[in-house]
Design a protein around this motif. Structure first.
Motif, PDB file in Angstrom:
ATOM      1  N   ASP A  85       0.829  -1.210   0.000  1.00 35.85           N
ATOM      2  CA  ASP A  85       0.000   0.000   0.000  1.00 35.85           C
ATOM      3  C   ASP A  85       0.861   1.258   0.000  1.00 35.85           C
ATOM      4  O   ASP A  85       0.558   2.232  -0.687  1.00 35.85           O
ATOM      5  CB  ASP A  85      -0.940   0.022   1.203  1.00 35.85           C
ATOM      6  N   PHE A  86       1.949   1.231   0.780  1.00 33.12           N
ATOM      7  CA  PHE A  86       2.872   2.367   0.821  1.00 33.12           C
ATOM      8  C   PHE A  86       3.445   2.639  -0.568  1.00 33.12           C
ATOM      9  O   PHE A  86       3.527   3.785  -1.005  1.00 33.12           O
ATOM     10  CB  PHE A  86       4.003   2.096   1.819  1.00 33.12           C
ATOM     11  N   LEU A  87       3.832   1.573  -1.269  1.00 34.36           N
ATOM     12  CA  LEU A  87       4.426   1.734  -2.598  1.00 34.36           C
ATOM     13  C   LEU A  87       3.416   2.254  -3.618  1.00 34.36           C
ATOM     14  O   LEU A  87       3.769   3.016  -4.515  1.00 34.36           O
ATOM     15  CB  LEU A  87       5.010   0.402  -3.075  1.00 34.36           C
ATOM     16  N   ALA A  88       2.162   1.861  -3.469  1.00 37.58           N
ATOM     17  CA  ALA A  88       1.148   2.237  -4.449  1.00 37.58           C
ATOM     18  C   ALA A  88       0.342   3.477  -4.064  1.00 37.58           C
ATOM     19  O   ALA A  88      -0.399   4.006  -4.892  1.00 37.58           O
ATOM     20  CB  ALA A  88       0.191   1.060  -4.659  1.00 37.58           C
ATOM     21  N   ALA A  89       0.508   3.969  -2.857  1.00 40.35           N
ATOM     22  CA  ALA A  89      -0.343   5.034  -2.320  1.00 40.35           C
ATOM     23  C   ALA A  89      -0.383   6.294  -3.177  1.00 40.35           C
ATOM     24  O   ALA A  89      -1.427   6.925  -3.309  1.00 40.35           O
ATOM     25  CB  ALA A  89       0.091   5.393  -0.904  1.00 40.35           C
ATOM     26  N   GLU A  90       0.708   6.671  -3.753  1.00 42.24           N
ATOM     27  CA  GLU A  90       0.735   7.919  -4.504  1.00 42.24           C
ATOM     28  C   GLU A  90       0.991   7.683  -5.990  1.00 42.24           C
ATOM     29  O   GLU A  90       1.538   8.541  -6.665  1.00 42.24           O
ATOM     30  CB  GLU A  90       1.774   8.854  -3.898  1.00 42.24           C
ATOM     31  N   CYS A  91       0.529   6.544  -6.445  1.00 39.76           N
ATOM     32  CA  CYS A  91       0.701   6.209  -7.856  1.00 39.76           C
ATOM     33  C   CYS A  91       0.101   7.320  -8.725  1.00 39.76           C
ATOM     34  O   CYS A  91      -1.060   7.698  -8.543  1.00 39.76           O
ATOM     35  CB  CYS A  91       0.024   4.868  -8.148  1.00 39.76           C
ATOM     36  N   CYS A  92       0.891   7.828  -9.609  1.00 41.75           N
ATOM     37  CA  CYS A  92       0.479   8.859 -10.577  1.00 41.75           C
ATOM     38  C   CYS A  92       0.070  10.177  -9.922  1.00 41.75           C
ATOM     39  O   CYS A  92      -0.606  10.996 -10.554  1.00 41.75           O
ATOM     40  CB  CYS A  92      -0.648   8.348 -11.465  1.00 41.75           C
ATOM     41  N   ALA A  93       0.430  10.412  -8.679  1.00 44.99           N
ATOM     42  CA  ALA A  93      -0.001  11.617  -7.966  1.00 44.99           C
ATOM     43  C   ALA A  93       0.457  12.903  -8.652  1.00 44.99           C
ATOM     44  O   ALA A  93      -0.238  13.921  -8.584  1.00 44.99           O
ATOM     45  CB  ALA A  93       0.508  11.592  -6.528  1.00 44.99           C
ATOM     46  N   ASP A  94       1.586  12.878  -9.314  1.00 45.49           N
ATOM     47  CA  ASP A  94       2.097  14.080  -9.961  1.00 45.49           C
ATOM     48  C   ASP A  94       1.773  14.130 -11.456  1.00 45.49           C
ATOM     49  O   ASP A  94       2.212  15.044 -12.154  1.00 45.49           O
ATOM     50  CB  ASP A  94       3.613  14.182  -9.750  1.00 45.49           C
ATOM     51  N   GLU A  95       1.002  13.191 -11.937  1.00 45.74           N
ATOM     52  CA  GLU A  95       0.650  13.146 -13.347  1.00 45.74           C
ATOM     53  C   GLU A  95      -0.679  13.861 -13.544  1.00 45.74           C
ATOM     54  O   GLU A  95      -1.721  13.411 -13.062  1.00 45.74           O
ATOM     55  CB  GLU A  95       0.548  11.695 -13.818  1.00 45.74           C
ATOM     56  N   ALA A  96      -0.660  14.961 -14.245  1.00 46.18           N
ATOM     57  CA  ALA A  96      -1.861  15.784 -14.423  1.00 46.18           C
ATOM     58  C   ALA A  96      -2.973  15.045 -15.165  1.00 46.18           C
ATOM     59  O   ALA A  96      -4.150  15.247 -14.868  1.00 46.18           O
ATOM     60  CB  ALA A  96      -1.500  17.053 -15.188  1.00 46.18           C
ATOM     61  N   GLU A  97      -2.638  14.167 -16.100  1.00 47.51           N
ATOM     62  CA  GLU A  97      -3.630  13.479 -16.906  1.00 47.51           C
ATOM     63  C   GLU A  97      -4.271  12.295 -16.185  1.00 47.51           C
ATOM     64  O   GLU A  97      -5.226  11.717 -16.679  1.00 47.51           O
ATOM     65  CB  GLU A  97      -3.020  12.984 -18.222  1.00 47.51           C
ATOM     66  N   CYS A  98      -3.735  11.897 -15.063  1.00 42.27           N
ATOM     67  CA  CYS A  98      -4.210  10.700 -14.370  1.00 42.27           C
ATOM     68  C   CYS A  98      -5.477  11.046 -13.574  1.00 42.27           C
ATOM     69  O   CYS A  98      -5.418  11.688 -12.530  1.00 42.27           O
ATOM     70  CB  CYS A  98      -3.127  10.143 -13.454  1.00 42.27           C
ATOM     71  N   GLY A  99      -6.629  10.630 -14.056  1.00 48.35           N
ATOM     72  CA  GLY A  99      -7.900  10.950 -13.423  1.00 48.35           C
ATOM     73  C   GLY A  99      -8.068  10.332 -12.056  1.00 48.35           C
ATOM     74  O   GLY A  99      -8.765  10.860 -11.212  1.00 48.35           O
TER      75      GLY A  99
END
Length: 105
Positions: A85-99
């Motif tokens: 969960d820690f590894l996946a928690a911020e998946c794509c957080a900085d990607e503007a296109e990631c809905g």
């Protein structure tokens, strides 16, 4: 999960033998596996196995329980889920296109 805890757990799993031990315990499920059977399965000398199990116990990925004269190792599934969960928690957080991205802020 704190980043130092995650780093310690990932470091422990970064060793080939420890990763093999942990995977065997995960496959064994909640019933765990006796140390002797783990040793036979992985073909590891007892002293080497003990050393690696100690490292996994130290970071909270494995626990040991004495059942009569047998020492049984168990994967800590809560710790494993926490790490994933820690590894996946911020998946794509900085990607503007990631809905589906969620900000950590």
């Amino acid at each position: 999960m704190k980043i130092d805890d995650a780093a310690a757990r990932l470091e422990a799993l970064g060793n080939r033998t420890r990763l093999q031990i942990y995977r065997a315990l995960v496959r064994a499920g909640h019933s765990g596996m006796p140390v002797g059977r783990l040793q036979d399965k992985l073909k590891i000398p007892a002293s080497t196995l003990s050393h690696h199990i100690k490292s996994l116990v130290a970071v909270g990925l494995v626990s040991q329980v004495r059942e009569s004269t047998t020492l049984v190792c168990h994967a800590n599934f809560e710790a494993m889920r926490g790490l994933v969960d820690f590894l996946a928690a911020e998946c794509c957080a900085d990607e503007a296109e990631c809905g589906g991205a969620q900000s950590a802020a």
